[in-house]
Design an enzyme around this catalytic site. Sequence first.
Site, mmCIF file in Angstrom:
data_model
loop_
_atom_site.group_PDB
_atom_site.id
_atom_site.type_symbol
_atom_site.label_atom_id
_atom_site.label_comp_id
_atom_site.label_asym_id
_atom_site.label_seq_id
_atom_site.Cartn_x
_atom_site.Cartn_y
_atom_site.Cartn_z
ATOM 1 N N ASP A 137 0.847 -1.201 0.000
ATOM 2 C CA ASP A 137 0.000 0.000 0.000
ATOM 3 C C ASP A 137 0.881 1.249 0.000
ATOM 4 O OD1 ASP A 137 0.961 -0.298 2.608
ATOM 5 O OD2 ASP A 137 -0.696 0.846 3.449
ATOM 6 N N GLU A 138 0.304 2.354 -0.438
ATOM 7 C CA GLU A 138 0.968 3.653 -0.375
ATOM 8 C C GLU A 138 2.439 3.583 -0.817
ATOM 9 O OE1 GLU A 138 0.129 4.730 3.729
ATOM 10 O OE2 GLU A 138 -1.859 5.456 3.195
ATOM 11 N N VAL A 139 2.655 2.937 -1.971
ATOM 12 C CA VAL A 139 4.039 2.797 -2.455
ATOM 13 C C VAL A 139 4.445 4.106 -3.137
ATOM 14 C CG1 VAL A 139 5.657 1.325 -3.725
ATOM 15 C CG2 VAL A 139 3.540 0.352 -2.843
ATOM 16 N N TYR A 140 4.704 5.100 -2.289
ATOM 17 C CA TYR A 140 5.067 6.417 -2.816
ATOM 18 C C TYR A 140 6.450 6.365 -3.478
ATOM 19 C CZ TYR A 140 1.298 7.799 0.340
ATOM 20 O OH TYR A 140 0.092 7.893 0.983
ATOM 21 N N ASP A 188 -5.206 -0.170 -2.258
ATOM 22 C CA ASP A 188 -5.280 1.242 -2.670
ATOM 23 C C ASP A 188 -4.531 1.548 -3.956
ATOM 24 O OD1 ASP A 188 -2.493 2.525 -1.302
ATOM 25 O OD2 ASP A 188 -3.342 0.812 -0.287
#
Length: 457
Positions: A137-140, A188
């Site tokens: 998730d949220e692999v910025y 997400d």
Amino acid sequence: RLVHLDLKGAAPRAQYLEQVLPLLRALGATGLLLEYEDTFPYTGPLEVLQAPHAYSPAELRALLSRARAQGLDVVPLLPFPLQFVLKHREFAHLREVKALPNALNPHKEESLALVKAMIDQVMALHEDLQWFHIGCDEVYYLGEGEESKQWLQQQDNTPEKLCLSHIKAVATCLASSYPRVTPIVWDDMLRGMSEETLADSGVPQLVQPMIWDYAADIDVESKVQLIEKYHRCGFSKVWFASAFKGATGANQSLTLPGHHLRNQLQWLQVGSRSPAALLEGIALTGWQRYDHFSVLCELLPVAIPSLAVCLQALKNGGYSEKVKENVENLLGMSNLEIDTFMSTSLGTFPGSNVLTLVTQVSFYLHSSVDELLERNRYVTGWFSPYHRKRKVIHPIIMHHFQPDAVSLLSKWNAVVQDLQAAMEQVFHRCAIEEWMEENVHPSLQKLQQLVDDLEEA
């Protein structure tokens, strides 16, 4: 119904978790989602990842065995993209963006070798696993490294495809060595992708998505549509993820059960409008930090009443007076308020004294010290920062507030001592130090300084 234990902050002692397991089972949990992060006993080149308070292999085996004895499934969670790994100098060369420990470089063979080594060590300590959560998730910043930029310049390559190929590589790595274990991913990064992109990626055949939303007012209709979309893309099962704590503020110290109960009731609505054959389960998340570098949010014992309300609502398909009574009996609480932070009722559940004392500190420490320092007219009028710096005060003025200051300091020192003792039953010293430095020391030190200045003056 998996209870998520986020161990990347204030990880409870193994003995405390063992005490809590029978209660979780009685409340309606059927499994644990264990996000070990730096508390796992890694060995060899990975040993550097261990925090000083990491569980020992023996502690972990005993805990997992106790969970099995309670009939609880265990699902380990490795939070790829691995902030807690990439912060270490030894693994910094595997970062996607050199300066940031947020994402793993998906183009390096060594990245996948690291993933495999971590999965192998976690698998070696677990028996009969059915699922393994691989995060994602949220692999910025994925796609912002030099190699990714070059890859993205090639025809038909997009950031979405890069993300999917990364998920596919990790899932394949797990599936090739452990074909009976199904990978789960947070959803997400997948939500906004087109059906065609998802279906063509091959990812739906490899993983089960966990759709997360922690709000008290979920858009039920859009969630139902999302589930249908995932089904059309080829995902055979989906999970939901609600929250029982750690989702209402990065530095939140008390949990509002009512907010989290409403979140569960919304998920029940989503479930009732979705094909039962598609639903694998729900994870009740209990975040302990928003990410590896943020402050602590609500401690586990503080949130147990919220967890109890949430589990019972999911188990019984809603929340009624009867369910409330059941929760109160299981927690040993005479009256459980769900729409206030103030719990007037003491419980008998493991760690209930931590909840009582944290509530006292959160409600009254800061306000009582501010009341004295900022709203007492003798302090503001005759012992201002100017006077304190020069240690000057009229003797008669001291009698108007020195006894109150000394009495307040002695009262709070006693409360904090009790809280320290209660927390030592549950947490290691580093967690207690961190919580005290964030929530207690700022006010207590201001009060102590006032008393010291008065004595000198």
